[in-house]
Design an enzyme around this catalytic site. Structure first.
Site, PDB file in Angstrom:
ATOM      1  N   GLU A 356     -35.321  11.705  22.706  1.00 24.38           N
ATOM      2  CA  GLU A 356     -36.609  11.752  22.026  1.00 24.38           C
ATOM      3  C   GLU A 356     -37.322  10.422  22.222  1.00 24.38           C
ATOM      4  O   GLU A 356     -36.692   9.354  22.212  1.00 24.38           O
ATOM      5  CB  GLU A 356     -36.412  12.051  20.540  1.00 24.38           C
ATOM      6  CG  GLU A 356     -36.085  10.832  19.726  1.00 24.38           C
ATOM      7  CD  GLU A 356     -35.643  11.136  18.292  1.00 24.38           C
ATOM      8  OE1 GLU A 356     -34.840  12.064  18.092  1.00 24.38           O
ATOM      9  OE2 GLU A 356     -36.094  10.425  17.394  1.00 24.38           O
ATOM     10  N   HIS A 441     -26.901  12.203  13.269  1.00 23.40           N
ATOM     11  CA  HIS A 441     -26.526  13.612  13.436  1.00 23.40           C
ATOM     12  C   HIS A 441     -25.027  13.843  13.239  1.00 23.40           C
ATOM     13  O   HIS A 441     -24.340  14.277  14.165  1.00 23.40           O
ATOM     14  CB  HIS A 441     -26.917  14.111  14.837  1.00 23.40           C
ATOM     15  CG  HIS A 441     -28.370  14.008  15.149  1.00 23.40           C
ATOM     16  ND1 HIS A 441     -28.868  14.035  16.432  1.00 23.40           N
ATOM     17  CD2 HIS A 441     -29.456  13.893  14.343  1.00 23.40           C
ATOM     18  CE1 HIS A 441     -30.188  13.942  16.409  1.00 23.40           C
ATOM     19  NE2 HIS A 441     -30.572  13.838  15.146  1.00 23.40           N
ATOM     20  N   ASN A 479     -31.562  17.839  18.292  1.00 19.18           N
ATOM     21  CA  ASN A 479     -31.577  17.502  16.874  1.00 19.18           C
ATOM     22  C   ASN A 479     -31.093  18.729  16.093  1.00 19.18           C
ATOM     23  O   ASN A 479     -31.523  19.840  16.355  1.00 19.18           O
ATOM     24  CB  ASN A 479     -32.993  17.121  16.462  1.00 19.18           C
ATOM     25  CG  ASN A 479     -33.661  16.234  17.496  1.00 19.18           C
ATOM     26  OD1 ASN A 479     -33.944  16.691  18.607  1.00 19.18           O
ATOM     27  ND2 ASN A 479     -33.871  14.996  17.175  1.00 19.18           N
TER      28      ASN A 479
END
Ligand code: FAD
Length: 501
Positions: A356, A441, A479
């Protein structure tokens, strides 16, 4: 005093928990949610903005900490963290030796602090990580359902090209394309129409005012506005905050007994509560749910819990890095806190990476490009129970992060070569260029099909369920919250159809 009874209890208020509570409530089952953090969105302080921004953090920023702990820890090697008062703030960084894990605290869990990127994994990869789940059904039914209910929206590509707040993303895109890499827009649960009005000066700024990891005061469709609002709307769901579940045991009638620590806003224990329930759903997140189960097994309270509890944990291959731009490549003083673009090299046979393009919203030009790379790292870690502290310890070693760095380096070396740019080495407290001592995460610890059956029912204990990120085996390739939500929807549909009479 006898324990207070609730037919169903859900621990936590993040994605998995919110799905479970909503579907239980809709099925007419009285359900109590227990959340260790506070309620953020209905403050009675007269302050219409419950959250602080990243440039002026105060006690609300972090969970029971004396200093902020930013992911980018330094700039030109100056420590940019600040002293704050100890408070039940919204972002926690949980330290486990070589790995620390960022999590959200409060009603809405991670949805309060995350970057709102709402990405479904590539179907082939989903089938690879959870081969026993029907991918056809997931992509036909449960991913679209999760996306609708979470309020996923897409950026208007024309606006993206002109927005001052996404100059940083356009600069990184040009660099990626010059290196022959593909980029893709990232769907979001931040309302892009609201963001456009922020830029036009029509509404109070949030994404454009440096708000992300300590919460967004506007614009973001966090769970309190979606699944949790729907859950409360059924009239069957209640939420108790500053309630930290500490212990689970079996009741004589085959239900479960919970010991809950009651906290005040400075984190002090002000009492305990005993609760009983017939159906217990663990949605305390990968760290929280795993710790509760491991503690229950190792203290003998639920001694028959499977060996697989505490196993299969991974950080989703997270690596953060920064690049120094040329003077002419300004990234802009105004940067949207919500990423809208990713560099997609997931199909690279040797070094799969989905990176990202992250903001660095400092309010001044930094000539800096930041990335959070998600890599495919086969390493997994285990939790062990530490009796002296009565807590779960994650045994991830720094060297297990090396495959992630190798992949990120392969992508960004290519990008730097093509653009004659270099890495920044001043951002992470020392001179390292790749930061993977933390993750956003956390995934695993009670993996689907190993610690539980194929629908999150914990092996050996009827009516005990895991419903959150602990079910995913350490990696999703993107994600994770859309995957967690969709899987919880699928599991709840089955559980409600079969386990309730
Ligand atoms: P969580 O959302 O972590 O919820 C668990 C809840 O349980 C928390 O509210 C916690 O306080 C509570 N709890 C824990 N233990 C107990 C206990 N013992 N008793 C009572 N309550 C307890 N993902 C994306 O998909 N896109 C993004 O853009 C993104 N950006 C992120 C940015 C940041 C800074 C962070 C930290 C995460 C980000 N994530 C993102 C990850 C995402 O937020 C998580 O994957 C997700 O929130 C996990 O959901 P969950 O249901 O497993 O648990």
């Amino acid at each position: 005093a006898p324990a207070e009874h609730s037919p169903a209890v859900v621990i936590g208020t993040g994605y998995g928990a919110a799905v479970a509570a909503r579907r239980l409530g809709e099925a007419g089952i009285p359900t109590l949610m227990l959340e260790m953090g506070r309620q953020w969105t209905e403050l009675e302080t007269g302050d219409s903005n419950p959250f602080c921004d990243m440039l002026r953090p105060d006690k609300r920023a972090m969970w029971l900490a004396e200093r902020t702990e930013m992911p980018l820890a330094s700039f030109l090697w100056f420590d940019i963290n600040r002293k704050i008062d100890r408070y039940t703030g919204v972002l926690d960084r949980v330290h486990h030796g070589d790995m620390s894990v960022y999590v959200g605290r409060g009603v809405g869990g991670g949805s309060l602090v995350n970057g709102a990127m709402a990405v479904a994994p590539k179907r082939e990869y989903f089938a690879e990580i959870l081969p026993s789940v029907d991918a056809g059904e997931m992509y036909r039914k449960y991913f679209p359902l999760a996306e609708t209910e979470l309020g996923v929206n897409h950026i208007d590509p024309d606006w993206f090209e002109t927005s001052r707040a996404y100059r940083y993303a356009r600069v990184s895109r040009a660099h990626a394309h010059k290196a022959g890499l593909a980029t893709t827009f990232v769907p979001s649960v931040y309302d892009f129409d609201y963001m456009r009005r922020e830029e036009n000066g029509e509404v109070p700024r949030s994404a454009l005012a440096g708000e992300v990891i300590y919460g967004n005061n506007h614009g973001k469709r966090s769970l309190d506005q979606t699944y949790l609002a729907a859950a409360l709307g059924t009239g069957n769901v209640t939420i108790s905050t500053l309630h930290e579940v500490r212990a689970i045991e079996r009741a004589a009638d085959g239900g479960y007994l919970l010991t809950v620590r009651l906290l005040d806003e400075s984190g002090e224990t002000i009492g305990t509560r005993q609760l009983s329930t017939r159906y217990l759903f663990l949605g305390a997140g990968s760290l929280g749910s795993t710790e509760l189960l491991l503690r229950a097994r190792e203290t003998g309270a639920l001694a028959e819990l499977p060996e697989a509890i505490g196993k299969g944990w991974g950080p989703n291959g997270n690596v953060m890095l920064g690049r120094a731009n040329h003077v002419w490549d300004t990234t802009g003083a105004l940067q949207s806190g919500m990423p809208a673009l990713g560099i997609d090299a997931w199909d690279d046979p040797r070094h799969p990476v989905f990176a990202e393009i992250a903001p660095a919203p400092a309010g001044v030009e930094l000539w800096l490009s930041v990335y959070l790379a998600i890599t495919k790292n086969p390493e997994r870690a285990e939790f062990s129970y530490d009796r002296s502290t009565d807590s779960a310890r994650l045994n991830w070693r720094a060297d297990q992060g090396e495959p992630s760095i190798a992949s990120a380096k392969a992508m960004f070396d290519k990008l730097n070569r093509a653009n004659k740019t270099i890495y920044r080495s001043d951002l992470f407290g020392d001179t390292r260029r790749f930061e993977n001592r933390f993750t956003y995460h956390p995934l695993g610890g009670a993996v689907l099909g190993e610690a539980t059956d194929l629908y999150g029912r914990v092996h050996g204990y009827p009516r005990l369920y895991v419903t959150d990120g602990a079910l995913l085996p350490g990696s999703t390739g993107v994600n994770p919250f859309v995957t967690i939500t969709a899987l919880a929807e699928r599991n709840m549909a089955r559980v409600l159809a079969e386990d309730f009479d």
